[in-house]
Scaffold this active site. Structure first.
Site, mmCIF file in Angstrom:
data_model
loop_
_atom_site.group_PDB
_atom_site.id
_atom_site.type_symbol
_atom_site.label_atom_id
_atom_site.label_comp_id
_atom_site.label_asym_id
_atom_site.label_seq_id
_atom_site.Cartn_x
_atom_site.Cartn_y
_atom_site.Cartn_z
ATOM 1 N N LYS A 1 36.709 34.771 36.372
ATOM 2 C CA LYS A 1 36.528 36.215 36.575
ATOM 3 C C LYS A 1 36.570 36.920 35.223
ATOM 4 O O LYS A 1 37.132 36.381 34.254
ATOM 5 C CB LYS A 1 37.680 36.759 37.435
ATOM 6 C CG LYS A 1 37.606 36.401 38.899
ATOM 7 C CD LYS A 1 38.718 37.118 39.661
ATOM 8 C CE LYS A 1 38.749 36.716 41.125
ATOM 9 N NZ LYS A 1 37.585 37.157 41.896
ATOM 10 N N ARG B 1 37.562 30.541 51.000
ATOM 11 C CA ARG B 1 36.908 29.930 52.163
ATOM 12 C C ARG B 1 37.089 28.426 52.190
ATOM 13 O O ARG B 1 37.055 27.804 53.244
ATOM 14 C CB ARG B 1 35.427 30.343 52.193
ATOM 15 C CG ARG B 1 34.641 29.897 51.003
ATOM 16 C CD ARG B 1 33.316 30.653 50.882
ATOM 17 N NE ARG B 1 33.483 32.004 50.357
ATOM 18 C CZ ARG B 1 32.487 32.885 50.237
ATOM 19 N NH1 ARG B 1 31.271 32.554 50.602
ATOM 20 N NH2 ARG B 1 32.717 34.081 49.744
HETATM 21 N N1 BES Z 1 39.991 36.829 46.023
HETATM 22 C C1 BES Z 1 38.615 37.110 45.842
HETATM 23 C C2 BES Z 1 38.145 38.293 46.686
HETATM 24 C C3 BES Z 1 38.603 39.641 46.249
HETATM 25 C C4 BES Z 1 38.150 40.197 45.082
HETATM 26 C C5 BES Z 1 39.452 40.360 47.062
HETATM 27 C C6 BES Z 1 38.562 41.463 44.712
HETATM 28 C C7 BES Z 1 39.866 41.620 46.695
HETATM 29 C C8 BES Z 1 39.428 42.172 45.504
HETATM 30 C C9 BES Z 1 37.755 35.923 46.247
HETATM 31 O O1 BES Z 1 38.306 34.674 46.057
HETATM 32 C C10 BES Z 1 36.528 35.979 45.408
HETATM 33 O O2 BES Z 1 36.635 35.884 44.227
HETATM 34 N N2 BES Z 1 35.390 36.152 46.061
HETATM 35 C C11 BES Z 1 34.151 36.271 45.383
HETATM 36 C C12 BES Z 1 33.116 35.520 46.185
HETATM 37 C C13 BES Z 1 31.808 35.356 45.475
HETATM 38 C C14 BES Z 1 31.948 34.423 44.305
HETATM 39 C C15 BES Z 1 30.797 34.813 46.475
HETATM 40 C C16 BES Z 1 33.792 37.774 45.308
HETATM 41 O O3 BES Z 1 34.048 38.486 46.283
HETATM 42 O O4 BES Z 1 33.307 38.194 44.276
HETATM 43 ZN ZN ZN Z 2 37.949 33.932 44.081
#
Ligand code: BES
Ligand code: ZN
Ligand code: ZN
Length: 490
Positions: free
Chosen positions: A272, A346
């Site tokens: 990230k 997931r």
């Molecule tokens: N934990 C995050 C989702 C999230 C991000 C929740 C910000 C609350 C605030 C999750 O694991 C994630 O990073 N999801 C990605 C998925 C994508 C790579 C398909 C996302 O939502 O960007």
């Molecule tokens: Zn994530």
């Protein structure tokens, strides 16, 4: 011991730091005790206080009201438009005001309205007070807001039996909310799979809940390969915690709660950016909610068997980390092509949901901070719910509405399933586009629940950057209160 005293008095003789006086705009002020009504009327007649919803005016040593140092007028707005949630929030905001001033001994007048049942109104006022009475000061030299020492709720009514009956369940729900805030607010340096599991074990023992902690060797044997893959890049090995609350009488139903417990989500090798990572200690909120809700059900003695399974991992880019392009054979046997290691929740849930589907439960509910897309769609005040059992979904929506936590139904659009088709495995963990991210994530989970009655809650409302009414900045603790409402009503 509870810090709440329920008094049949009117409140005009309260002694303490501050008396919170909820006021409706318009004529209602005349229903206040005379001395207080006079003070409120002055402020209103001179136009300094209109009693609009969330409006507040503090009055110092007001004439005619001797015992308390301050009166805090708290606006409820138009009486015709009042709801229990507005009462929770207006009172909660007033309590936060007091806490920041360092006022610890608080009196609270019951809002006087004939539009709703008095014990419900009083319970909402009490709930707003207790929800607001939170401060995460474990890592501060000086607390930002002081916790209350004493709360006296004045009902101006001799018969407070209904209110007292509701008080116990209210306190259980609020304690669960505060537990989630604590777990979520604790930095990832202190809250990692082993420490979360140890905390869960201790809390289970205190509440006579059966608990089992699975370590990596056991998880390996039982086929949790997708979950283990997510945890491989971290120095903190994964844990899975299973809690079982069994009621003393014959259980009416069995509900399994499945919690995403990513103690820190760096994104893994699909790292990230710095800003998106800032709040990622909150990515274990699903596990925290499952744990706290189970404890609340045990304390309340609900006649339903509740199992919670929490998948605890840290998603880090260490040298053993799983990689984009890897193909995982999940516990169900379905293979998953990993194209982005940041879509890790997931993967953890795939194995847990498959395990849950073997338990023969009546319903499975998973709780997960699964997608940024859900947060974009609904904002940090609303969580999204999806499900294969619309009746269960409706009951979740109702439970949320009753306790004043917003949940919105989003659709499982079957046509989007093809976006998850992989050219090398049974499914891939991301789609090629950004659209409908919360939906495609939910569709991914659906592949692992078999024929179960299942709902998935994407917890976008567990974290907020700004304080508002009874919500403090950081973890909001939302989840266990609606789950308790839902499960107790089964
Ligand atoms: N934990 C995050 C989702 C999230 C991000 C929740 C910000 C609350 C605030 C999750 O694991 C994630 O990073 N999801 C990605 C998925 C994508 C790579 C398909 C996302 O939502 O960007
Ligand atoms: Zn994530
Ligand atoms: Zn995550």
């Amino acid at each position: 011991m509870s810090k709440i005293e329920i008094s049949a008095q009117s409140g005009k003789d309260f002694t303490g730091d501050a008396l919170i006086v909820p006021v409706f705009s318009g004529r209602e002020r005349h229903r206040l005790p005379l001395a207080i009504s006079k003070v409120a009327r002055l402020a209103m007649d001179e136009g300094d206080f209109k009693a609009e919803y969330l409006e507040m005016v503090p009055l110092h040593h007001p004439n005619g009201v001797k015992g308390c140092r301050w009166i805090l007028l708290a606006g409820l707005g138009d009486e015709e438009k009042v709801t229990l949630n507005k009462i929770r929030k207006a009172v909660g905001a007033a309590v936060r005001f007091c806490m920041k001033k360092g006022w610890k001994s608080i009196g609270l007048l019951s809002p006087a309205t004939s539009n709703m049942e008095p014990s419900q109104v009083q319970t909402a006022a009490l709930e707003g007070t207790l929800l607001a009475d939170y401060d995460f000061s474990a890592f501060r030299s000086k607390p930002e807001a002081t916790r209350l020492e004493r709360i006296e709720l004045f009902t101006n009514n001799d018969d407070n039996r209904k209110l007292r009956r509701r008080q116990a369940i209210t306190e259980i729900g609020v304690a669960a909310n505060h537990l989630v805030r604590d777990l979520v607010n604790t930095p990832a340096a202190d809250m990692y799979p082993e420490s979360f599991a140890a905390k869960a074990k201790a809390l289970a023992a205190e509440n006579k809940i059966a608990v089992e902690v699975l370590v990596p060797e056991e998880l390996e044997k039982d086929g949790f390969r997708a979950l283990l893959a997510v945890g491989r890049g971290s120095a903190h090995p994964p844990r899975v915690v299973k809690l079982d609350y069994t009621p003393s009488e014959k259980a009416k139903k069995h509900i399994v709660l499945v919690g995403k417990g990513v103690c820190f989500d760096s994104g893994g090798l699909s790292l990230k950016n710095a800003t998106d990572m800032e709040t990622m200690k909150d990515d274990m909120a699903g596990a925290a909610v499952a744990l706290a809700a189970t404890i609340a059900c045990a304390k309340a003695g609900v006649p339903v068997k509740v199992t919670a399974i929490c998948g605890l991992v840290e998603n880090m880019p260490g040298c053993s980390a799983y990689k984009p392009g890897d193909i995982l054979r999940s516990r169900s046997g379905k293979t998953i092509e990993v194209l982005n290691t940041d879509a890790e929740g997931r993967l953890v849930l795939a194995d847990l949901l498959h395990w849950a589907s073997e338990m023969g439960a009546d319903h499975i509910i998973d709780l997960a901070t699964l997608t940024g897309a859900c947060l974009v769609a609904l904002g940090d005040g609303v969580s999204g719910v999806f499900g294969t059992d619309q009746k269960l979904v409706e009951r979740i929506l109702d439970a949320g509405a009753i306790v004043g936590e917003h949940i919105w139904n989003l659709p499982l659009v079957e046509e989007y399933r093809e976006l998850l088709k992989s050219s090398v495995a049974d499914i891939k963990n991301i789609t090629g586009s950004r659209g409908g991210g919360a939906i495609t994530a939910a569709l991914f989970l659906k592949e692992f629940v078999g024929a179960s009655s299942w709902a998935h809650v994407d917890l976008s409302s567990v974290w907020t950057t700004t304080e508002k009414d009874y919500r403090t900045a950081g973890g909001t603790g939302e989840g266990p209160r609606w789950l308790l409402e839902l499960i107790a009503g089964q």
